[in-house]
Design a protein around this motif. Structure first.
Motif, PDB file in Angstrom:
ATOM      1  N   GLY A 117       1.167  -1.275   0.101  1.00 16.88           N
ATOM      2  CA  GLY A 117       0.118  -0.282   0.312  1.00 16.88           C
ATOM      3  C   GLY A 117       1.255   1.408   0.350  1.00 16.88           C
ATOM      4  O   GLY A 117       2.356   1.332   0.511  1.00 16.88           O
ATOM      5  N   TRP A 118       0.311   2.059  -0.238  1.00 21.79           N
ATOM      6  CA  TRP A 118       0.842   3.740  -0.132  1.00 21.79           C
ATOM      7  C   TRP A 118      -0.295   4.364   0.443  1.00 21.79           C
ATOM      8  O   TRP A 118      -1.136   3.981   0.462  1.00 21.79           O
ATOM      9  N   ILE A 119       0.735   5.128   1.272  1.00 21.11           N
ATOM     10  CA  ILE A 119       0.031   6.265   2.255  1.00 21.11           C
ATOM     11  C   ILE A 119       0.701   7.516   1.894  1.00 21.11           C
ATOM     12  O   ILE A 119       1.925   7.873   1.837  1.00 21.11           O
ATOM     13  N   ARG A 120      -0.139   8.842   1.945  1.00 19.90           N
ATOM     14  CA  ARG A 120       1.107   9.723   2.596  1.00 19.90           C
ATOM     15  C   ARG A 120       0.620  10.947   3.741  1.00 19.90           C
ATOM     16  O   ARG A 120      -0.286  10.961   4.070  1.00 19.90           O
ATOM     17  N   LEU A 135      -9.227  -4.616   0.954  1.00 19.73           N
ATOM     18  CA  LEU A 135     -10.182  -3.366   1.145  1.00 19.73           C
ATOM     19  C   LEU A 135     -10.098  -2.460   2.333  1.00 19.73           C
ATOM     20  O   LEU A 135     -11.072  -1.818   1.726  1.00 19.73           O
ATOM     21  N   ARG A 136      -9.323  -1.857   2.818  1.00 20.77           N
ATOM     22  CA  ARG A 136      -8.961  -0.597   3.189  1.00 20.77           C
ATOM     23  C   ARG A 136      -7.631  -0.418   2.863  1.00 20.77           C
ATOM     24  O   ARG A 136      -6.274  -0.681   2.909  1.00 20.77           O
ATOM     25  N   VAL A 137      -7.945   0.766   2.178  1.00 28.68           N
ATOM     26  CA  VAL A 137      -6.627   1.539   1.997  1.00 28.68           C
ATOM     27  C   VAL A 137      -5.957   1.923   2.958  1.00 28.68           C
ATOM     28  O   VAL A 137      -6.135   2.806   3.606  1.00 28.68           O
ATOM     29  N   GLY A 138      -4.428   1.681   2.763  1.00 29.62           N
ATOM     30  CA  GLY A 138      -3.609   2.920   3.272  1.00 29.62           C
ATOM     31  C   GLY A 138      -3.176   2.276   4.444  1.00 29.62           C
ATOM     32  O   GLY A 138      -2.908   1.845   6.063  1.00 29.62           O
TER      33      GLY A 138
END
Length: 123
Positions: free
Chosen positions: A35-38, A105-108
Motif C-alpha cells: 500500500g501507499w500512504i501519504r 479492502l482497506r486503503v492505507g
C-alpha cells in the motif's frame, strides 16, 4: 527482513505527472499486498492506494481515483504509483508498506513503511 525503499518524488507543477517506485527486498514471499500512504505537514496520514501482490486487487482513495494508477512488477519486486493531473493538495511525503489485506479492502492499512519520497506540487 522485508525492506521497502520509495523513490521518484520531486517538484512538479499542477497538472503534471510523476511515477513513484516502491522497491522491495528481503522476505517478499509472504506479503499479501503493498500500500501507499501519504503524510502532508499538519495533516493526518492518508491512505492512497493498494495492490495485492498477485495484481488481482487494487483500491484507491476517493481523492486520487481517476488520477493515480498502481501497478506491480513482481519480477522486479517493485510497485509503481503513476500520478497524473497532480494538484497542490497532493503535496506530501509518500510512503509504501506491506499489508496483510490481500483484497485491498482497506486503503492505507499497512504494517510498516519506508522513509518516503517527497512530492511537491506548486506553480
Amino acid at each position: 527482513q522485508l525492506q521497502l525503499v520509495e523513490s521518484g518524488g520531486g517538484l512538479v507543477k499542477p497538472g503534471e505527472s510523476l511515477r513513484l517506485s516502491c522497491a522491495a527486498s528481503g522476505f517478499t514471499l509472504n506479503v499479501a499486498a503493498i500500500g501507499w500512504i501519504r503524510q502532508a505537514p499538519g495533516k493526518e496520514r492518508e491512505g492512497v492506494s493498494c495492490i495485492s501482490t498477485s495484481g488481482d486487487a487494487t483500491n484507491y482513495a476517493d481523492s486520487v481515483k481517476g488520477r493515480f494508477t498502481i501497478s506491480i512488477n513482481n519480477a522486479k519486486n517493485t510497485v509503481y504509483l503513476q500520478m497524473d493531473s497532480l494538484q497542490p493538495e497532493d503535496t506530501a511525503v509518500y510512503h509504501c508498506g506491506p499489508s496483510n489485506d490481500y483484497q485491498c479492502l482497506r486503503v492505507g492499512d499497512i504494517n510498516s513503511w519506508g522513509p518516503g519520497t517527497p512530492v511537491t506540487v506548486a506553480s
